[in-house]
Write a protein that holds these residues in place. Structure first.
Motif: not given
Length: 351
Positions: A110-132
């Protein structure tokens, strides 16, 4: 053959010679062991016997207590016998073999557990973004959660990272930065849950939220300049559209005014032409009766209009000089005798 033959004494194997204990095996050995233990305990002082009795009572009590296990509501108990899965226990009081024969691991479902993180990803036009992002999950299967993988949370995290990179990789940089964060979460959650279902680790993803989507800190200034230029471009485009709408509205008003003036002038010209036609039609019978007189009358009328519309100067020779005006500008002086057309000769029509 008989065990006891006459003259050879007793040869019964179960009998014992005096002073010798019975040979091994069977209940006699166990009884002898108990008797020996009792005899040794009897030789101890009374105080030592009470301590051993107390220790035995403690051991028995510990065995009874360690054989009971309570599973709370919302939990599942996983019983392992010698390290292998034996059974699952639901909420309530249960009995098990004492340790180390059986161990119970409680898993809170029944415990609701939480997790967070950061991902670096490339777009179709080779742009780099940071997603939290942040996600919440629950344990759906306690047995799989404990035994399917060394770290089920790492499997879930890897699924989120891969699916988030795939989702960002299907969009351009402008689309990713311009898309509301809430629109990225539903397709991401569905894709991650499909991966987790194909790799059963006993976890269920409940919610996932995108906290921020922005360029990394290393290129933040360059992206900020691009964003500022984009905003400035949007402002200029809005101003240009506003000015174009204003000019277009003014041009439409001017065009409508010119169109109405042209229509009015057209109507006036038509009316004037019709009036002239009516006047000439009225003169036609008189012209047919006496053409010369009619022409002379028309000449006099035209001369009167010219003289009335232009300035007249009489020079020292007695000649009249008329300043003709063409289009609002003076065309130069002209003498009355030279500029005016000669009057047509009027001849009476003889019957």
């Amino acid at each position: 053959m008989a065990w006891n033959e006459p003259g050879k004494g007793s040869r019964d194997p179960w009998s014992k010679p005096p002073g010798r204990p019975p040979s091994g095996g069977g209940g006699g050995g166990l009884e002898q062991l108990l008797r020996t233990l009792k005899a040794k305990l009897g030789k101890l002082p009374s105080r030592s016997g009470s301590i051993i009795g107390l220790l035995l009572a403690v051991v028995v009590s510990w065995l009874l207590v360690s054989s009971q296990v309570r599973i709370d509501n919302g939990q599942t108990g996983i019983v392992q016998r010698f390290g292998y899965y034996a059974r699952s226990l639901g909420p309530g009081l249960h009995l098990r073999l004492p340790r180390p024969l059986e161990t119970v691991t409680k898993v809170n479902l029944a415990e609701l557990r939480a997790e967070s993180g950061t991902v670096h990803a490339l777009t179709t036009d080779r742009g780099l973004v940071e997603v939290r992002f942040t996600m919440q999950y629950q344990v759906s299967d306690a047995r799989r959660y404990l035994f399917a993988a060394d770290s089920p949370v790492s499997v879930l995290r890897s699924a989120v990272d891969s699916q988030l990179r795939a989702l960002v990789g299907r969009h351009s940089l402008d689309q990713v930065l311009g898309t509301p964060r809430g629109d990225l979460a539903p397709p991401l959650r569905a894709a991650v849950q499909k991966v987790v279902d194909r790799t059963p680790v006993g976890l269920q993803l409940m919610t996932i939220e995108i906290q921020s989507v922005e360029p990394p800190a290393a290129v933040h200034e360059a992206y900020a300049a691009i964003s500022s230029a984009r905003d400035e471009s949007d402002v200029l485009q809005d101003q240009a559209r506003t000015y174009a709408s204003k000019v277009q509205a003014s041009a439409q008003v001017d065009a409508q005014r010119l169109l109405e003036a042209a229509r009015a002038e057209q109507s006036e010209s038509i009316a004037r032409a019709q009036s002239d036609v009516a006047g000439f039609a009225a003169l036609l019978p008189a012209y047919r009766q006496n053409p010369a007189l009619t022409r002379h009358s028309l000449w006099l009328a035209a001369s009167g209009q010219v003289l009335a519309a232009n300035a007249k100067v009489v020079d020292s020779s007695g000649q009249t000089v008329i300043h003709l005006s063409v289009g609002g500008r003076g065309a130069g002086p002209a003498s009355a005798g030279s500029s005016a057309a000669p009057a047509p000769e009027v001849k009476d029509k003889q019957p």
